[in-house]
Design a protein around this motif. Structure first.
Motif, mmCIF file in Angstrom:
data_model
loop_
_atom_site.group_PDB
_atom_site.id
_atom_site.type_symbol
_atom_site.label_atom_id
_atom_site.label_comp_id
_atom_site.label_asym_id
_atom_site.label_seq_id
_atom_site.Cartn_x
_atom_site.Cartn_y
_atom_site.Cartn_z
ATOM 1 N N PHE A 3 0.848 -1.187 0.000
ATOM 2 C CA PHE A 3 0.000 0.000 0.000
ATOM 3 C C PHE A 3 0.879 1.231 0.000
ATOM 4 O O PHE A 3 1.908 1.271 0.659
ATOM 5 C CB PHE A 3 -0.903 0.027 1.235
ATOM 6 N N SER A 7 -3.225 5.441 -2.343
ATOM 7 C CA SER A 7 -4.430 4.624 -2.374
ATOM 8 C C SER A 7 -5.098 4.715 -1.003
ATOM 9 O O SER A 7 -4.472 5.064 -0.009
ATOM 10 C CB SER A 7 -4.117 3.173 -2.727
ATOM 11 N N TYR A 8 -6.390 4.413 -0.964
ATOM 12 C CA TYR A 8 -7.182 4.564 0.245
ATOM 13 C C TYR A 8 -8.018 3.316 0.452
ATOM 14 O O TYR A 8 -8.402 2.658 -0.511
ATOM 15 C CB TYR A 8 -8.093 5.786 0.117
ATOM 16 N N LEU A 9 -8.328 2.999 1.702
ATOM 17 C CA LEU A 9 -9.170 1.854 2.015
ATOM 18 C C LEU A 9 -10.540 2.331 2.445
ATOM 19 O O LEU A 9 -10.676 3.326 3.163
ATOM 20 C CB LEU A 9 -8.552 1.013 3.131
ATOM 21 N N LEU A 45 -10.648 -6.203 -1.930
ATOM 22 C CA LEU A 45 -9.617 -6.903 -1.180
ATOM 23 C C LEU A 45 -10.121 -8.186 -0.533
ATOM 24 O O LEU A 45 -9.327 -8.948 0.012
ATOM 25 C CB LEU A 45 -9.022 -5.974 -0.117
ATOM 26 N N ARG A 73 -9.894 -1.131 -1.931
ATOM 27 C CA ARG A 73 -8.768 -0.209 -2.090
ATOM 28 C C ARG A 73 -9.148 0.708 -3.237
ATOM 29 O O ARG A 73 -9.459 0.242 -4.342
ATOM 30 C CB ARG A 73 -7.506 -0.987 -2.405
#
Length: 81
Positions: A3, A7-9, A45, A73
């Motif tokens: 990661f 990028s973002y979750l 994910l 993600r």
């Protein structure tokens, strides 16, 4: 899994242990400086696969006996993949 800061979750979890839940949610496109109708690349994910979300409003159904959560993600435009 690698990661980076580009990028973002995004997580969704049902808190009802007995009943499936369907709902709408907003992808925070404004956090990326994007308009409401923009598109972002997404990686699931949990189940794998990549796809594109168009716009900020999306629907989801979580069933506690099958899939009580979702983790994605999100790659804003220009982010490394």
């Amino acid at each position: 899994m690698d990661f980076d800061e580009e990028s973002y979750l995004l997580f969704h979890v049902t808190l009802d242990p007995h009943n499936p839940q369907s709902f709408h949610f907003e992808v925070p496109l404004w956090e990326f400086g994007l308009p409401d109708g923009a598109s972002v690349e997404v990686e699931d994910l949990i189940n794998g696969g990549r796809f594109t979300w168009h716009g900020k409003v999306h629907s989801l159904r979580l069933d506690p006996s099958v899939r009580p959560y979702a983790i994605w993600r999100i790659f804003p435009p220009g982010a490394k993949r």
